[in-house]
Design a protein around this motif. Structure first.
Motif, PDB file in Angstrom:
ATOM      1  N   MET A   1      43.231  -7.238 -51.915  1.00  0.00           N
ATOM      2  CA  MET A   1      43.594  -7.170 -50.495  1.00  0.00           C
ATOM      3  C   MET A   1      43.158  -8.447 -50.049  1.00  0.00           C
ATOM      4  O   MET A   1      42.027  -8.948 -50.150  1.00  0.00           O
ATOM      5  CB  MET A   1      42.904  -6.327 -49.891  1.00  0.00           C
ATOM      6  N   SER A   2      44.055  -8.996 -49.064  1.00  0.00           N
ATOM      7  CA  SER A   2      43.769 -10.151 -48.682  1.00  0.00           C
ATOM      8  C   SER A   2      42.872 -10.045 -47.348  1.00  0.00           C
ATOM      9  O   SER A   2      43.260  -9.054 -46.764  1.00  0.00           O
ATOM     10  CB  SER A   2      45.132 -11.032 -48.012  1.00  0.00           C
ATOM     11  N   ALA A   3      41.995 -10.972 -47.043  1.00  0.00           N
ATOM     12  CA  ALA A   3      41.203 -10.717 -45.855  1.00  0.00           C
ATOM     13  C   ALA A   3      41.731 -11.225 -44.690  1.00  0.00           C
ATOM     14  O   ALA A   3      42.177 -12.415 -44.554  1.00  0.00           O
ATOM     15  CB  ALA A   3      39.831 -11.274 -46.071  1.00  0.00           C
ATOM     16  N   ALA A   4      42.002 -10.226 -43.531  1.00  0.00           N
ATOM     17  CA  ALA A   4      42.626 -10.954 -42.419  1.00  0.00           C
ATOM     18  C   ALA A   4      41.390 -11.197 -41.563  1.00  0.00           C
ATOM     19  O   ALA A   4      40.235 -10.749 -41.608  1.00  0.00           O
ATOM     20  CB  ALA A   4      43.289  -9.692 -41.697  1.00  0.00           C
ATOM     21  N   ARG A   5      41.481 -12.682 -40.860  1.00  0.00           N
ATOM     22  CA  ARG A   5      40.365 -13.095 -40.172  1.00  0.00           C
ATOM     23  C   ARG A   5      40.333 -12.164 -38.791  1.00  0.00           C
ATOM     24  O   ARG A   5      39.235 -12.324 -38.286  1.00  0.00           O
ATOM     25  CB  ARG A   5      40.773 -14.566 -39.947  1.00  0.00           C
ATOM     26  N   PHE A   6      41.451 -11.689 -38.161  1.00  0.00           N
ATOM     27  CA  PHE A   6      41.354 -11.348 -36.894  1.00  0.00           C
ATOM     28  C   PHE A   6      42.108  -9.876 -36.941  1.00  0.00           C
ATOM     29  O   PHE A   6      43.183  -9.666 -37.952  1.00  0.00           O
ATOM     30  CB  PHE A   6      42.024 -12.004 -35.781  1.00  0.00           C
ATOM     31  N   GLY A   7      41.641  -8.927 -36.145  1.00  0.00           N
ATOM     32  CA  GLY A   7      42.653  -7.597 -36.051  1.00  0.00           C
ATOM     33  C   GLY A   7      43.334  -7.812 -34.629  1.00  0.00           C
ATOM     34  O   GLY A   7      43.566  -8.941 -34.203  1.00  0.00           O
ATOM     35  N   PRO A   8      44.021  -6.755 -34.246  1.00  0.00           N
ATOM     36  CA  PRO A   8      44.782  -6.999 -32.936  1.00  0.00           C
ATOM     37  C   PRO A   8      43.905  -7.452 -31.980  1.00  0.00           C
ATOM     38  O   PRO A   8      42.984  -6.971 -31.809  1.00  0.00           O
ATOM     39  CB  PRO A   8      45.672  -5.362 -32.642  1.00  0.00           C
ATOM     40  N   VAL A   9      44.455  -8.241 -31.036  1.00  0.00           N
ATOM     41  CA  VAL A   9      43.807  -8.715 -29.700  1.00  0.00           C
ATOM     42  C   VAL A   9      44.440  -8.095 -28.494  1.00  0.00           C
ATOM     43  O   VAL A   9      45.766  -8.019 -28.524  1.00  0.00           O
ATOM     44  CB  VAL A   9      44.126 -10.266 -29.677  1.00  0.00           C
ATOM     45  N   ASP A  10      43.768  -7.731 -27.617  1.00  0.00           N
ATOM     46  CA  ASP A  10      44.204  -7.164 -26.155  1.00  0.00           C
ATOM     47  C   ASP A  10      43.638  -7.969 -25.183  1.00  0.00           C
ATOM     48  O   ASP A  10      42.510  -8.212 -25.278  1.00  0.00           O
ATOM     49  CB  ASP A  10      43.887  -5.498 -25.981  1.00  0.00           C
ATOM     50  N   PHE A  11      44.375  -8.193 -24.193  1.00  0.00           N
ATOM     51  CA  PHE A  11      44.132  -8.865 -23.015  1.00  0.00           C
ATOM     52  C   PHE A  11      43.860  -7.793 -22.086  1.00  0.00           C
ATOM     53  O   PHE A  11      44.825  -6.865 -21.836  1.00  0.00           O
ATOM     54  CB  PHE A  11      45.020  -9.916 -22.415  1.00  0.00           C
ATOM     55  N   TYR A  12      42.751  -7.770 -21.262  1.00  0.00           N
ATOM     56  CA  TYR A  12      42.396  -6.994 -20.303  1.00  0.00           C
ATOM     57  C   TYR A  12      42.056  -7.643 -18.797  1.00  0.00           C
ATOM     58  O   TYR A  12      41.354  -8.460 -18.829  1.00  0.00           O
ATOM     59  CB  TYR A  12      41.241  -5.971 -20.403  1.00  0.00           C
ATOM     60  N   LEU A  13      42.712  -7.439 -17.738  1.00  0.00           N
ATOM     61  CA  LEU A  13      42.477  -7.907 -16.528  1.00  0.00           C
ATOM     62  C   LEU A  13      41.740  -6.746 -15.754  1.00  0.00           C
ATOM     63  O   LEU A  13      42.317  -5.856 -15.357  1.00  0.00           O
ATOM     64  CB  LEU A  13      43.627  -8.288 -15.772  1.00  0.00           C
ATOM     65  N   LEU A  14      40.158  -6.961 -15.599  1.00  0.00           N
ATOM     66  CA  LEU A  14      39.500  -5.886 -14.889  1.00  0.00           C
ATOM     67  C   LEU A  14      39.407  -6.360 -13.316  1.00  0.00           C
ATOM     68  O   LEU A  14      38.515  -7.362 -13.250  1.00  0.00           O
ATOM     69  CB  LEU A  14      38.220  -5.777 -15.647  1.00  0.00           C
ATOM     70  N   GLY A  15      39.775  -5.846 -12.452  1.00  0.00           N
ATOM     71  CA  GLY A  15      39.521  -6.144 -11.125  1.00  0.00           C
ATOM     72  C   GLY A  15      38.033  -6.002 -10.769  1.00  0.00           C
ATOM     73  O   GLY A  15      37.309  -4.869 -11.117  1.00  0.00           O
ATOM     74  N   LEU A  16      37.518  -6.701 -10.021  1.00  0.00           N
ATOM     75  CA  LEU A  16      36.039  -6.578  -9.481  1.00  0.00           C
ATOM     76  C   LEU A  16      36.251  -6.512  -8.006  1.00  0.00           C
ATOM     77  O   LEU A  16      37.056  -6.977  -7.216  1.00  0.00           O
ATOM     78  CB  LEU A  16      35.523  -8.145  -9.761  1.00  0.00           C
ATOM     79  N   PRO A  17      35.051  -5.766  -7.612  1.00  0.00           N
ATOM     80  CA  PRO A  17      35.263  -5.675  -6.044  1.00  0.00           C
ATOM     81  C   PRO A  17      34.887  -6.911  -5.357  1.00  0.00           C
ATOM     82  O   PRO A  17      33.588  -7.590  -5.845  1.00  0.00           O
ATOM     83  CB  PRO A  17      33.951  -4.813  -5.940  1.00  0.00           C
ATOM     84  N   GLY A  18      35.676  -7.447  -4.605  1.00  0.00           N
ATOM     85  CA  GLY A  18      35.319  -8.436  -3.662  1.00  0.00           C
ATOM     86  C   GLY A  18      35.275  -9.811  -4.730  1.00  0.00           C
ATOM     87  O   GLY A  18      36.003  -9.781  -5.403  1.00  0.00           O
ATOM     88  N   GLN A  19      34.892 -10.941  -4.173  1.00  0.00           N
ATOM     89  CA  GLN A  19      34.777 -12.034  -4.546  1.00  0.00           C
ATOM     90  C   GLN A  19      33.391 -12.457  -5.168  1.00  0.00           C
ATOM     91  O   GLN A  19      33.492 -13.645  -5.842  1.00  0.00           O
ATOM     92  CB  GLN A  19      35.065 -13.019  -3.458  1.00  0.00           C
ATOM     93  N   THR A  20      32.551 -11.460  -5.149  1.00  0.00           N
ATOM     94  CA  THR A  20      31.094 -11.801  -5.800  1.00  0.00           C
ATOM     95  C   THR A  20      31.184 -11.221  -7.278  1.00  0.00           C
ATOM     96  O   THR A  20      31.765 -10.321  -7.567  1.00  0.00           O
ATOM     97  CB  THR A  20      30.292 -11.277  -4.952  1.00  0.00           C
ATOM     98  N   LEU A  21      30.423 -12.020  -8.066  1.00  0.00           N
ATOM     99  CA  LEU A  21      30.378 -11.839  -9.441  1.00  0.00           C
ATOM    100  C   LEU A  21      28.989 -10.790  -9.607  1.00  0.00           C
ATOM    101  O   LEU A  21      27.882 -11.329  -9.159  1.00  0.00           O
ATOM    102  CB  LEU A  21      30.124 -12.990 -10.394  1.00  0.00           C
ATOM    103  N   ASP A  22      29.316  -9.709 -10.303  1.00  0.00           N
ATOM    104  CA  ASP A  22      27.973  -8.808 -10.559  1.00  0.00           C
ATOM    105  C   ASP A  22      27.879  -8.799 -12.010  1.00  0.00           C
ATOM    106  O   ASP A  22      28.805  -8.573 -12.576  1.00  0.00           O
ATOM    107  CB  ASP A  22      28.543  -7.400  -9.945  1.00  0.00           C
ATOM    108  N   PRO A  23      26.537  -9.126 -12.385  1.00  0.00           N
ATOM    109  CA  PRO A  23      26.531  -8.981 -14.009  1.00  0.00           C
ATOM    110  C   PRO A  23      26.763  -7.503 -14.525  1.00  0.00           C
ATOM    111  O   PRO A  23      26.991  -7.657 -15.497  1.00  0.00           O
ATOM    112  CB  PRO A  23      24.838  -9.235 -13.961  1.00  0.00           C
ATOM    113  N   ALA A  24      26.634  -6.543 -13.818  1.00  0.00           N
ATOM    114  CA  ALA A  24      26.911  -5.125 -14.064  1.00  0.00           C
ATOM    115  C   ALA A  24      28.440  -5.228 -14.658  1.00  0.00           C
ATOM    116  O   ALA A  24      28.504  -4.373 -15.458  1.00  0.00           O
ATOM    117  CB  ALA A  24      26.466  -4.248 -13.223  1.00  0.00           C
ATOM    118  N   ALA A  25      29.205  -5.784 -13.958  1.00  0.00           N
ATOM    119  CA  ALA A  25      30.313  -5.876 -14.611  1.00  0.00           C
ATOM    120  C   ALA A  25      30.633  -6.311 -15.971  1.00  0.00           C
ATOM    121  O   ALA A  25      31.543  -5.900 -16.690  1.00  0.00           O
ATOM    122  CB  ALA A  25      31.482  -6.547 -13.701  1.00  0.00           C
TER     123      ALA A  25
END
Length: 145
Positions: A1-25
């Motif tokens: 079996m040939s070794a695949a370097r990558f599996g499928p890739v999904d892009f996610y756009l996750l809305g954050l509350p307001g303009q501040t960055l929270d490490p919890a996100a």
């Protein structure tokens, strides 16, 4: 079996509350990548001003206190300008979002074995979790406790 370097890739756009960055996100990302089920390939924070101007924050520009660094990324730079611009259209003015590229590691072997067999993927559709959960709530009412 040939070794695949990558599996499928999904892009996610996750809305954050307001303009501040929270490490919890970001902690949800680090927690799930620690399981080995997914691999974080790329990440960028996008802020949209009230007049629609985009500001991009790369991983190496994140302030101290965030659990993510550039060494954790499996393919930094995968998220291109076209991807960012297209997906940023969904961000409301005055808000921020986290755009991530996640490799679905658990699907890597399936993809490799499927390709090796000569089969080809003819279609694919994902139903977002909130849609599935809302549908299931109408089909299977929650039990009263």
């Amino acid at each position: 079996m040939s070794a695949a370097r990558f599996g499928p890739v999904d892009f996610y756009l996750l809305g954050l509350p307001g303009q501040t960055l929270d490490p919890a996100a970001f902690s949800a990302l680090t927690d799930i990548t620690d399981t080995g089920l997914v691999r974080l390939l790329d990440l960028i924070v996008i802020s949209k001003s009230d007049d629609g101007e985009l500001t991009l924050v790369e991983v190496e520009e994140l302030p101290n206190g965030f659990e993510i660094n550039v060494e954790m990324l499996g393919a930094s730079g995968l998220l291109g300008h076209e991807d960012i611009t297209e997906l940023a259209e969904a961000i409301p003015a005055g808000a921020s979002a986290l755009l991530v590229a996640l490799e679905l590691v658990y699907q890597r072997e399936l993809a490799a074995r499927t390709a090796e067999s000569g089969a080809v993927l003819l279609g694919y559709e994902r139903i977002p979790a909130p849609v599935v959960n809302a549908l299931m709530d109408t089909i299977i009412p929650k039990l009263e406790v």
